[in-house]
Scaffold this active site. Structure first.
Site, PDB file in Angstrom:
ATOM      1  N   GLU A 228     -20.930 -10.187 -19.104  1.00 32.94           N
ATOM      2  CA  GLU A 228     -21.327  -8.827 -18.741  1.00 32.94           C
ATOM      3  C   GLU A 228     -22.794  -8.610 -19.080  1.00 32.94           C
ATOM      4  OE1 GLU A 228     -20.155  -4.267 -20.165  1.00 32.94           O
ATOM      5  OE2 GLU A 228     -18.856  -5.973 -20.672  1.00 32.94           O
ATOM      6  N   ASP A 230     -25.194  -5.572 -19.331  1.00 35.22           N
ATOM      7  CA  ASP A 230     -25.325  -4.115 -19.315  1.00 35.22           C
ATOM      8  C   ASP A 230     -26.784  -3.743 -19.083  1.00 35.22           C
ATOM      9  OD1 ASP A 230     -22.640  -3.568 -19.759  1.00 35.22           O
ATOM     10  OD2 ASP A 230     -22.853  -3.758 -21.921  1.00 35.22           O
ATOM     11  N   GLU A 233     -26.647   1.480 -20.199  1.00 28.96           N
ATOM     12  CA  GLU A 233     -25.617   2.310 -20.801  1.00 28.96           C
ATOM     13  C   GLU A 233     -26.348   3.478 -21.413  1.00 28.96           C
ATOM     14  OE1 GLU A 233     -21.796   0.249 -22.166  1.00 28.96           O
ATOM     15  OE2 GLU A 233     -23.407  -0.886 -23.108  1.00 28.96           O
ATOM     16  N   HIS A 244     -24.084  -9.728 -22.694  1.00 32.32           N
ATOM     17  CA  HIS A 244     -22.862 -10.159 -23.391  1.00 32.32           C
ATOM     18  C   HIS A 244     -22.392 -11.485 -22.791  1.00 32.32           C
ATOM     19  CE1 HIS A 244     -21.793  -6.112 -25.181  1.00 32.32           C
ATOM     20  NE2 HIS A 244     -22.476  -5.681 -24.126  1.00 32.32           N
TER      21      HIS A 244
END
Length: 457
Positions: A228, A230, A233, A244
């Site tokens: 993942e 990101d 956020e 991640h």
């Protein structure tokens, strides 16, 4: 991300079904994006699709709910395989039921939508066509979008990110999945979420345990893991950029404690993925005047977010060496803020050295490094799906993003202070009531060669 992704429609609760229903037509909203090179940008007519976890799922022979409240229908869903065969995933009224509306190059997602039932949050994916997600190779490229977070308060997260999902939502790999990307199936992330109702063409009925703090969610024996990235956020108070990595490749099924992540707090770090990531939150890294209402990046108005993925050899197959960020607002290019934390060299980009120093300075888990770090993240970035969502946090009230977290540590401890929101903020019952009119708007998505997607006026 730290979330359970337990976002829900309160009466027709999130479900991942594998058959296709015919009670509501499925029409994907068009969202224009642009691909760019040094010579200019070209408009692409993409589409968006609502995640299967939000859709009404009913019996294939009628309209009986397969899942009501936080429990399965015992007759339709006595076990994983039978449930998948008995349940149909239906089309969506995007704006009327789920608060998702697209116009030109703009996608708006409302937090709470009240129609025949109350819907909270939504998760959507960018599509190349009606049956395939748009796939991205981000290496040696940049990804740019405009965002309006002015109506996102404490406890909310307008999240735009990439995950290593399959282009067809798992339809080819799992023949029991008749719905595929056209109905938003195949989700995975670095938390290996276990609140998904269907994974890999099977239901998640076995071992299903209703949540004690939510009347509409629960966890099953299985989760869905993948790398993942990101990109964003954020709310109007705080934001974070976080890779991640996972040791696995692509979407991977996990079971019970081996899923780790948010759904398994006692074994959070036992999965193939790094649930914490290596985060760059300007506030947490020492600059408390950079992002927020009236600050350098002023969240009272729209701004542009540019994220660059730098490789060691300058190619789209090279090793990821840095993730860089800049902003454009009111015609001015704003570089990412510099770190100002003891034990971390002054920098404004994510590198392996930065991640090593951040983990040490904050005393954080080193799963980022043991799961492969930037090098593994870079491999995943060659084949990613774009996710755009809004959600609230039943696990930690979003304090990890915008407040002091963990709450058991003094705010003065390195890495604890992440934003100005009170530690009492973010309770889902509160935000779903007092902030029901909040929303996020993503617009002007551009993807292309480095330094081709933005300019100062």
């Amino acid at each position: 991300m730290y979330n359970k992704l337990a976002l829900l429609a309160l009466s027709l609760r999130a479900v991942r079904a594998q058959q296709v229903g015919t009670l509501t037509p499925e029409t994907h909203p068009t969202l224009n994006t642009q691909t760019c090179t040094a010579s200019g940008c070209t408009t692409v007519a993409n589409k968006v699709v609502l995640d299967a976890n939000w859709r009404w799922t009913h019996s294939t022979s009628g309209s009986t709910n397969c899942y009501t409240g936080n429990t399965w229908d015992a007759t339709l869903c006595p076990d994983d395989a039978t449930c998948a065969a008995n349940c149909a995933l239906d089309g969506a009224d995007y704006e009327g039921t789920y608060g998702v509306s697209a116009s030109g190059s703009s996608l708006k997602i409302n937090f709470v939508t009240q129609s025949a039932q109350k819907n909270v949050g939504a998760r959507t994916y960018l599509m190349a066509n009606d049956n395939q997600y748009q796939m991205f190779n981000l290496l040696n490229k940049e990804f740019t979008f405009d965002v309006d977070v002015s109506k996102l308060g404490c406890g909310l997260n307008g999240a735009l990110y990439f995950v290593a999902m399959s282009a067809d939502g798992g339809k080819a790999a799992y023949p029991n999945n008749k719905a595929g990307a056209a109905y938003g199936t195949g989700y995975c992330d670095s938390q290996c979420p276990r609140d998904l109702k269907f994974i890999n063409g099977q239901a998640n009925v076995d071992g299903w345990t209703p949540d004690s703090n939510s009347a509409n969610s629960g966890t099953g024996n299985h989760g869905s893991c993948c790398d993942e990235m990101d990109i964003w956020e954020a709310n109007s108070i705080s934001q974070a950029l976080t890779p991640h990595p996972c040791t696995s490749t692509g979407q991977t099924l996990c079971q019970t404690t081996a899923c780790g992540g948010t759904d398994s707090n006692d074994t959070r770090y036992d999965s193939v993925c790094d649930p914490d990531g290596c985060d760059f939150n300007p506030f947490r890294l020492g600059n408390q005047s950079f992002y927020g209402p009236g600050k350098t990046v002023n969240t009272n108005s729209v701004f542009t977010v540019v994220t660059q993925f730098i490789t060691a050899d300058g190619t789209s197959t090279g090793t990821l060496s840095a993730i860089r960020r800049l902003y454009v607002q009111n015609g001015k290019v704003i570089q990412q803020s510099n770190t100002d934390v003891s034990g971390i060299d002054t920098t404004n980009e994510i590198t392996s050295n930065f991640c090593n120093q951040e983990k040490s300075a904050f005393g954080d888990n080193t799963g980022f490094q043991t799961k492969g770090g930037l090098a593994k993240m870079g491999k995943a970035l060659q084949n990613m799906v774009l996710v755009m969502s809004i959600w609230d946090d039943y696990a930690a009230n979003m304090l990890w993003l915008d407040s002091d977290y963990p709450t058991t540590s003094p705010a003065s401890s390195p890495g604890v202070a992440r934003g100005t929101c009170a530690t009492s903020s973010g309770t889902p019952a509160d935000v779903e009531s007092s902030q029901s009119s909040d929303y996020v708007t993503y617009s002007n998505i551009k993807f292309g060669t480095l330094n081709s997607t933005y300019k100062a006026s």
